[in-house]
Write an enzyme that holds these catalytic residues in place. Structure first.
Site, short mmCIF file in Angstrom:
data_model
loop_
_atom_site.label_atom_id
_atom_site.label_comp_id
_atom_site.label_asym_id
_atom_site.label_seq_id
_atom_site.Cartn_x
_atom_site.Cartn_y
_atom_site.Cartn_z
N ARG A 21 -3.49 -10.11 5.07
CA ARG A 21 -3.94 -10.31 3.84
C ARG A 21 -3.06 -9.49 2.81
NH1 ARG A 21 -6.93 -6.59 0.46
NH2 ARG A 21 -8.42 -7.76 -0.98
N LYS A 53 0.76 -1.33 -0.12
CA LYS A 53 0.05 -0.05 -0.04
C LYS A 53 0.68 1.12 -0.05
CE LYS A 53 -4.47 -1.66 1.64
NZ LYS A 53 -5.34 -1.53 2.56
#
Length: 274
Positions: free
Chosen positions: A255, A221
Site C-alpha cells: 500500500r 511513514k
C-alpha cells in the site's frame, strides 16, 4: 492465493500495488490528498497508468491526533469520490479505507470492491456482517484502541506472538460471519513505536503461517523519516528500501503513495527471487 473482486479473480502470488488516494484535508503526507473531483481523477489516472492494481480511498485520517470526523462527513467525502472514479474508470478496483459499517456499505453500493478496516471490526460490530453481505474481500489490520489512543497502547510482552493471536481470533470471527476473502495488515505505526515497527518488519515472514495474503503499508511513514531525520516528502527512497524487504518477507500487497516506484520494486525483487 486469489481474491474475488467484482467477479475478477486476482492472483496474489504475484505481489500487487495499492495506491493511496485520500479525500481528507489532514493526511500526514500532503501528496496523497485530493480535495476536488478534477484532482482526484488526475491522481487516480496517474496511479492506474503507472500500474496500480487497487486504489485505496479514505475519508478519515487515521494518523495520530487526527480530528474526529462524523459519519455524515466521511460519507460526503468518500461516496462521491467512488462514484466519480467508477464513472471515469469502469474497470477500477477500489478499496474503501474505513472502520465504519455504514460508510463501508454505502461505498460498496457506489462501486467499491473491498473494505480496508484499520480496526478489524473492533470499532464497529456490524462491519463484518456488512462485508459478508456484500461478499467482498476484507483487509483486517492490527491496532489497539483507536487513532486517538493507539500511541499509548504499545506495551507488549511478546509483540509478534500477541499480533498472531489477535489475527487468529479475527480470522475465526470473520469466517463465522461468512467472509470468504481475507487479508491481514500488521499495522505499521498503529499501537507500535519506531523500534517495534522495525522488529515487525524484520519478522514479517512469520505472518505466512496464517496462510492469508499480507498487506504491508509503510509508505513514507515516521519509522522511515524520523529514523533518517527528514520528513514525509523526503521519504520515498527509504520507502523503496523497506518495501523491498517487505516483498522478501512475503508481502502480497504494498500500500503506497508512489505507484511507479513500487511497481519497479516488485519487478526487481521478483527477478531476484527467480
Amino acid at each position: 492465493m486469489t481474491i474475488n473482486c467484482k467477479g475478477q479473480l486476482i492472483d496474489l502470488s504475484s505481489p500487487k500495488i495499492m495506491g493511496i488516494l485520500n479525500t481528507t484535508p489532514d493526511s500526514f503526507y500532503e501528496g496523497s490528498r485530493s480535495q476536488n473531483e478534477s484532482d482526484l481523477l488526475k491522481r487516480a489516472e496517474k496511479m492506474l497508468k503507472e500500474g496500480a492494481d487497487f486504489i485505496d480511498i479514505g475519508g478519515y485520517s487515521s494518523r495520530p491526533d487526527a480530528e474526529e470526523v462524523s459519519v455524515e462527513e466521511e460519507l460526503q467525502r468518500v461516496v462521491p469520490a467512488i462514484e466519480a472514479l467508477v464513472k471515469n474508470f469502469p474497470e477500477i478496483l477500489i478499496s474503501v479505507d474505513t472502520f465504519r459499517s455504514k460508510v463501508a456499505d454505502e461505498s460498496l453500493k457506489a462501486g467499491g470492491a473491498m473494505v480496508n478496516d484499520i480496526a478489524a471490526g473492533n470499532l464497529d460490530k456490524e462491519m463484518m456482517n456488512v462485508v459478508a453481505g456484500h461478499q467482498v474481500p476484507y483487509i483486517m489490520m492490527h491496532m489497539r484502541g483507536n487513532p486517538a489512543t493507539m500511541k499509548k497502547l504499545n506495551q507488549y510482552e511478546n509483540m509478534l506472538q500477541e499480533i498472531l493471536q489477535y489475527f487468529s481470533g479475527k480470522i475465526r470471527e470473520a469466517r463465522s460471519a461468512g467472509i470468504n476473502d481475507l487479508m491481514i495488515d500488521p499495522g505499521f505505526g498503529f499501537s507500535k513505536n519506531i523500534e517495534q515497527n522495525f522488529e515487525l518488519l524484520s519478522k514479517a515472514d512469520l505472518f505466512q503461517t496464517l496462510e492469508l495474503p499480507v498487506l504491508i503499508g509503510i509508505s513514507r511513514k515516521s519509522m522511515i523519516y524520523k529514523t533518517l531525520g527528514t520528513n514525509p516528502s523526503e521519504a520515498l527512497n527509504g520507502t523503496t528500501v523497506l518495501n523491498s524487504i517487505a516483498l522478501q518477507k512475503g508481502a502480497s500487497i504494498l500500500r503506497v503513495h508512489d505507484v511507479k516506484e513500487a511497481v519497479e520494486c516488485v519487478n526487481l525483487v521478483s527477478r531476484v527471487k527467480k
